[in-house]
Scaffold this motif. Structure first.
Motif, PDB file in Angstrom:
ATOM      1  N   HIS A 184     -48.926  12.422  21.367  1.00 29.21           N
ATOM      2  CA  HIS A 184     -50.006  12.804  20.466  1.00 29.21           C
ATOM      3  C   HIS A 184     -49.403  13.479  19.242  1.00 29.21           C
ATOM      4  O   HIS A 184     -48.206  13.779  19.211  1.00 29.21           O
ATOM      5  CB  HIS A 184     -50.982  13.776  21.148  1.00 29.21           C
ATOM      6  CG  HIS A 184     -50.448  15.165  21.288  1.00 29.21           C
ATOM      7  ND1 HIS A 184     -49.462  15.492  22.197  1.00 29.21           N
ATOM      8  CD2 HIS A 184     -50.731  16.315  20.620  1.00 29.21           C
ATOM      9  CE1 HIS A 184     -49.175  16.770  22.088  1.00 29.21           C
ATOM     10  NE2 HIS A 184     -49.926  17.302  21.138  1.00 29.21           N
ATOM     11  N   PRO A 187     -53.453  18.513  15.535  1.00 29.34           N
ATOM     12  CA  PRO A 187     -54.781  18.308  14.953  1.00 29.34           C
ATOM     13  C   PRO A 187     -54.846  18.646  13.473  1.00 29.34           C
ATOM     14  O   PRO A 187     -55.841  18.329  12.812  1.00 29.34           O
ATOM     15  CB  PRO A 187     -55.659  19.274  15.757  1.00 29.34           C
ATOM     16  CG  PRO A 187     -54.738  20.402  16.115  1.00 29.34           C
ATOM     17  CD  PRO A 187     -53.394  19.752  16.340  1.00 29.34           C
ATOM     18  N   THR A 202     -59.115   6.830  20.561  1.00 27.88           N
ATOM     19  CA  THR A 202     -59.677   7.286  21.840  1.00 27.88           C
ATOM     20  C   THR A 202     -58.891   8.495  22.323  1.00 27.88           C
ATOM     21  O   THR A 202     -57.724   8.686  21.962  1.00 27.88           O
ATOM     22  CB  THR A 202     -59.599   6.192  22.909  1.00 27.88           C
ATOM     23  OG1 THR A 202     -58.224   5.838  23.132  1.00 27.88           O
ATOM     24  CG2 THR A 202     -60.358   4.951  22.459  1.00 27.88           C
ATOM     25  N   GLN A 203     -59.524   9.310  23.139  1.00 31.94           N
ATOM     26  CA  GLN A 203     -58.885  10.515  23.655  1.00 31.94           C
ATOM     27  C   GLN A 203     -57.841  10.107  24.685  1.00 31.94           C
ATOM     28  O   GLN A 203     -58.161   9.636  25.772  1.00 31.94           O
ATOM     29  CB  GLN A 203     -59.926  11.436  24.286  1.00 31.94           C
ATOM     30  CG  GLN A 203     -59.430  12.847  24.546  1.00 31.94           C
ATOM     31  CD  GLN A 203     -59.404  13.711  23.294  1.00 31.94           C
ATOM     32  OE1 GLN A 203     -59.750  13.242  22.211  1.00 31.94           O
ATOM     33  NE2 GLN A 203     -58.985  14.946  23.429  1.00 31.94           N
ATOM     34  N   GLY A 204     -56.570  10.284  24.334  1.00 34.99           N
ATOM     35  CA  GLY A 204     -55.514   9.901  25.257  1.00 34.99           C
ATOM     36  C   GLY A 204     -55.142  10.991  26.227  1.00 34.99           C
ATOM     37  O   GLY A 204     -54.646  10.734  27.310  1.00 34.99           O
ATOM     38  N   SER A 205     -55.367  12.235  25.832  1.00 33.14           N
ATOM     39  CA  SER A 205     -55.058  13.377  26.682  1.00 33.14           C
ATOM     40  C   SER A 205     -55.877  14.550  26.186  1.00 33.14           C
ATOM     41  O   SER A 205     -56.637  14.444  25.222  1.00 33.14           O
ATOM     42  CB  SER A 205     -53.561  13.713  26.600  1.00 33.14           C
ATOM     43  OG  SER A 205     -53.250  14.239  25.319  1.00 33.14           O
ATOM     44  N   TYR A 206     -55.693  15.686  26.844  1.00 32.07           N
ATOM     45  CA  TYR A 206     -56.409  16.893  26.425  1.00 32.07           C
ATOM     46  C   TYR A 206     -56.058  17.258  24.986  1.00 32.07           C
ATOM     47  O   TYR A 206     -56.856  17.856  24.281  1.00 32.07           O
ATOM     48  CB  TYR A 206     -56.062  18.053  27.353  1.00 32.07           C
ATOM     49  CG  TYR A 206     -56.817  19.323  27.046  1.00 32.07           C
ATOM     50  CD1 TYR A 206     -58.067  19.573  27.617  1.00 32.07           C
ATOM     51  CD2 TYR A 206     -56.299  20.276  26.169  1.00 32.07           C
ATOM     52  CE1 TYR A 206     -58.770  20.726  27.327  1.00 32.07           C
ATOM     53  CE2 TYR A 206     -56.988  21.432  25.877  1.00 32.07           C
ATOM     54  CZ  TYR A 206     -58.234  21.650  26.459  1.00 32.07           C
ATOM     55  OH  TYR A 206     -58.925  22.796  26.171  1.00 32.07           O
ATOM     56  N   TRP A 207     -54.866  16.845  24.527  1.00 29.07           N
ATOM     57  CA  TRP A 207     -54.345  17.331  23.249  1.00 29.07           C
ATOM     58  C   TRP A 207     -54.709  16.455  22.060  1.00 29.07           C
ATOM     59  O   TRP A 207     -54.396  16.803  20.938  1.00 29.07           O
ATOM     60  CB  TRP A 207     -52.823  17.479  23.344  1.00 29.07           C
ATOM     61  CG  TRP A 207     -52.423  18.279  24.526  1.00 29.07           C
ATOM     62  CD1 TRP A 207     -52.542  19.628  24.686  1.00 29.07           C
ATOM     63  CD2 TRP A 207     -51.869  17.788  25.742  1.00 29.07           C
ATOM     64  NE1 TRP A 207     -52.096  20.003  25.918  1.00 29.07           N
ATOM     65  CE2 TRP A 207     -51.661  18.900  26.591  1.00 29.07           C
ATOM     66  CE3 TRP A 207     -51.500  16.512  26.194  1.00 29.07           C
ATOM     67  CZ2 TRP A 207     -51.120  18.776  27.867  1.00 29.07           C
ATOM     68  CZ3 TRP A 207     -50.970  16.387  27.457  1.00 29.07           C
ATOM     69  CH2 TRP A 207     -50.791  17.513  28.281  1.00 29.07           C
ATOM     70  N   GLY A 208     -55.319  15.307  22.282  1.00 27.13           N
ATOM     71  CA  GLY A 208     -55.708  14.513  21.118  1.00 27.13           C
ATOM     72  C   GLY A 208     -55.723  13.023  21.379  1.00 27.13           C
ATOM     73  O   GLY A 208     -55.652  12.555  22.513  1.00 27.13           O
ATOM     74  N   GLU A 209     -55.820  12.272  20.275  1.00 24.16           N
ATOM     75  CA  GLU A 209     -55.931  10.819  20.352  1.00 24.16           C
ATOM     76  C   GLU A 209     -54.667  10.187  20.936  1.00 24.16           C
ATOM     77  O   GLU A 209     -53.557  10.667  20.728  1.00 24.16           O
ATOM     78  CB  GLU A 209     -56.149  10.235  18.947  1.00 24.16           C
ATOM     79  CG  GLU A 209     -57.460  10.595  18.291  1.00 24.16           C
ATOM     80  CD  GLU A 209     -57.548  10.013  16.890  1.00 24.16           C
ATOM     81  OE1 GLU A 209     -57.668   8.778  16.769  1.00 24.16           O
ATOM     82  OE2 GLU A 209     -57.480  10.791  15.926  1.00 24.16           O
ATOM     83  N   ARG A 433     -60.463  27.035  23.438  1.00 22.19           N
ATOM     84  CA  ARG A 433     -59.920  25.732  23.872  1.00 22.19           C
ATOM     85  C   ARG A 433     -58.847  25.931  24.937  1.00 22.19           C
ATOM     86  O   ARG A 433     -58.758  25.178  25.897  1.00 22.19           O
ATOM     87  CB  ARG A 433     -59.342  24.973  22.673  1.00 22.19           C
ATOM     88  CG  ARG A 433     -60.375  24.407  21.729  1.00 22.19           C
ATOM     89  CD  ARG A 433     -59.750  23.421  20.751  1.00 22.19           C
ATOM     90  NE  ARG A 433     -58.744  24.060  19.908  1.00 22.19           N
ATOM     91  CZ  ARG A 433     -59.015  24.705  18.779  1.00 22.19           C
ATOM     92  NH1 ARG A 433     -60.263  24.811  18.370  1.00 22.19           N
ATOM     93  NH2 ARG A 433     -58.046  25.238  18.058  1.00 22.19           N
ATOM     94  N   GLU A 437     -58.818  24.595  28.915  1.00 22.67           N
ATOM     95  CA  GLU A 437     -57.738  23.747  29.413  1.00 22.67           C
ATOM     96  C   GLU A 437     -57.298  24.158  30.811  1.00 22.67           C
ATOM     97  O   GLU A 437     -56.856  23.327  31.604  1.00 22.67           O
ATOM     98  CB  GLU A 437     -56.541  23.807  28.449  1.00 22.67           C
ATOM     99  CG  GLU A 437     -55.381  22.911  28.859  1.00 22.67           C
ATOM    100  CD  GLU A 437     -54.222  22.963  27.879  1.00 22.67           C
ATOM    101  OE1 GLU A 437     -53.157  22.391  28.194  1.00 22.67           O
ATOM    102  OE2 GLU A 437     -54.357  23.579  26.805  1.00 22.67           O
TER     103      GLU A 437
END
Length: 566
Positions: A184, A187, A202-209, A433, A437
């Motif tokens: 990722h 942000p 698309t959201q690939g993980s908690y941290w971003g696209e 946030r 997590e």
């Protein structure tokens, strides 16, 4: 020089070198280029895509004004290297030392870190592993919010600062690993979207696209990250990379991105004539990651070993430590590598992993690391008494040990999660946030605000602690353990099947035997008399390690390494 950029879906691309925009024309498929003879090392420039901008170059080698400023041309050939005799370092038999440049020293720079190399040489570690150095928002960050992945954080010293540090490490006999993030981007300051489909949306993980590794136009996206890896190893003379959270890389192609990357790095190692290391952080417990017929990583982080040591030494059993609370989990971790090797994980509420068969050096283990300290609300470390036992378990294991900065002297300073976001929405919401997590981890989340300067300042190591007897004493224990590890082949023998384990007195103590070398550990730290076999000759124990300010009522050793004779 030629300015070239990939923008496959753009209709116009322009660059501004400070004297007005000029158009780039199509070159190879998807790429745009223009020649600017007047430009060279030190020239600032930006790009405009379909009239929108200014944007930094996706492959910017330098961002002197930060992530929102222009890119600057940087010529790798202008740096004078002095590591001409460096032949590289093999991971096998090595000890890694992980550090964060911004908090390793009061100054928080590459130059200041280079001034501490004598300490690491005396500790007898083999590799320094640096947390990510890509540009980030503001002046302080762990590094996992990085953008402009080809550049180096100016706060630390920029590209020349990193090269000078690597050069100094090599001249001191230390290899250098760099933590890189390919799953990722941060942000803030991520300007890849206007140029092309680097991310999937698309959201690939908690941290971003998610990064686009298998969709349309993904060939060039993969090339972007592979070329980045090659840059660090070739142009910065690095000895390897630690790949962050590779389980968050989504790739359904026949040849996985990691397999392709490993092949490119192997080819580069042949060309350079020195070993190059790839270490994957993976949550999958899948030996396919390091299988030469699989993804071909040199090694992978083994959280199971950390969790087993941590639970045994601290007695914690919340969150994911619940599966490691029984001493049998520690035995399995030390003799088999993975604890979760296909069985049930209560934290995940499902079965997890596959058996690991070795060689053991392909698993990187730790008693502390940036995640396992920094992901605690207060960033607290083990006590010196706990570290004495944890070090005995880790540094006599056949895995590749990794220490976290300050661990070797029982640093009292925490390592907290800290950021310096520019946008108010990111700055003000970071703490919440972060709390979300870690829902389900069993913590009462009373963490300090990540964006507060004090949070960062508190995380800096206090090197004056080494003037205190109990800190120096623990440091000597670590030095002695590493020296013994390097002197006894049995302790680094990678064949897992050689180890024999015994739990005594209902799990109060543990004995591991490898050949004629035995390691006895008091898991309860309550002054049990070591039940050593007849004919055992003690090689090292922790009887002389100073108790420390927290007190220690021991009347005998907690760790004994011995040799069987006769």
């Amino acid at each position: 020089m030629i300015f070239e950029v990939w923008a496959p879906r753009a209709t116009t691309v322009e660059t501004d070198l400070g004297s007005g925009r000029r158009a780039l024309g199509p070159s190879r498929p998807g790429w745009w280029a223009v020649e600017a003879p007047e430009a060279g090392h030190g020239t600032d420039y930006t790009y405009w895509v379909d009239g929108e901008g200014p944007f930094p170059d996706p492959r910017s080698l330098r961002q002197p004004e930060g992530i929102f400023g222009p890119s600057r041309v940087y010529d790798h050939g202008r740096f004078t290297w002095e590591d001409h005799d460096w032949k590289g370092r093999d991971l096998r038999g090595s000890v890694i030392y992980e550090l964060h440049i911004g908090t390793f020293t009061p100054e928080g720079t590459f130059a200041a870190a280079a001034g501490k190399l004598a300490h690491l040489v005396e500790l007898c570690v083999d590799f320094v592993e640096i947390m990510p150095v890509a540009p980030v928002p503001g002046s302080r960050n762990w590094g996992y919010d990085g953008v402009d992945l080809y550049a180096v954080n100016e706060t630390y010293g920029g590209p020349d600062g990193l090269k000078t540090f690597v050069d100094a490490c090599h001249r001191a006999g230390l290899g250098v690993l760099l933590d890189v993030v390919y799953n990722h981007l941060g942000p803030s300051g991520n300007f890849l979207h206007p140029f092309g489909p680097y991310l999937t949306g698309t959201q690939g993980s908690y941290w971003g696209e998610a990064v686009n590794l298998d969709g349309p136009d993904s060939d060039e996206v993969r090339r972007y990250f592979i070329d980045n890896a090659v840059q660090w190893l070739r142009d910065y003379h690095l000895d390897g990379l630690r790949l962050d959270a590779v389980h968050a890389l989504h790739d359904r192609r026949a040849t996985h991105f990691l397999t392709e990357l490993a092949g490119e790095v192997d080819a580069l190692a042949c060309h350079l004539g020195r070993p190059l290391t790839l270490i994957a952080e993976s949550d999958l417990n899948d030996p396919f990651m390091v299988d030469p017929a699989g993804h071909g990583m040199t090694a992978q982080w083994n959280d199971d070993l950390h969790h087993a040591i941590h639970a045994a030494v601290t007695g914690e059993s919340h969150g994911y430590y619940a599966d490691f609370a029984r001493p049998e989990a520690l035995v399995k971790a030390l003799t088999s590598g993975f604890v979760h090797d296909g069985g049930y994980s209560s934290f995940r509420a499902r079965s997890h992993g596959r058996p690991f068969t070795g060689p053991a050096y392909r698993l990187v283990g730790s008693a502390q690391n940036h995640d396992q300290i920094g992901n605690r609300p207060r960033g607290d470390r083990m006590t010196p008494a706990q570290l004495r036992v944890a070090a005995g378990l880790l540094l006599t294991s056949p895995f590749t040990p990794m220490l976290f900065m300050g661990e070797e002297w029982g640093a009292s300073t925490p390592f907290l999660f800290f950021t310096d976001h520019v946008e108010p929405a990111l700055r003000e919401g970071e703490g919440e946030r972060r709390r979300r997590e870690f829902v389900g981890f069993g913590y009462d989340w009373d963490a300090p605000e990540p964006g507060d300067l004090e949070t960062f300042e508190r995380s800096k190591l206090d090197w004056t602690e080494l003037k205190e007897e109990h800190h120096r004493s623990l440091l000597c224990w670590y030095r002695d353990l590493i020296a013994l590890r390097k002197a006894l082949p049995e302790l680094t023998d990678p064949r897992l099947g050689l180890a024999r384990a015994e739990l005594g007195e209902g799990g109060k103590w543990l004995r591991i035997t490898r050949g004629r070398i035995g390691v006895w550990v008091d898991l309860c730290q309550d002054s049990i008399t070591p039940p050593l076999p007849d004919g055992a000759v003690v090689l090292l124990d922790d009887s002389d390690v100073s108790a420390g300010p927290e007190g220690d009522p021991r009347s005998g050793p907690s760790v004994v390494v011995y040799r069987l004779v006769g």
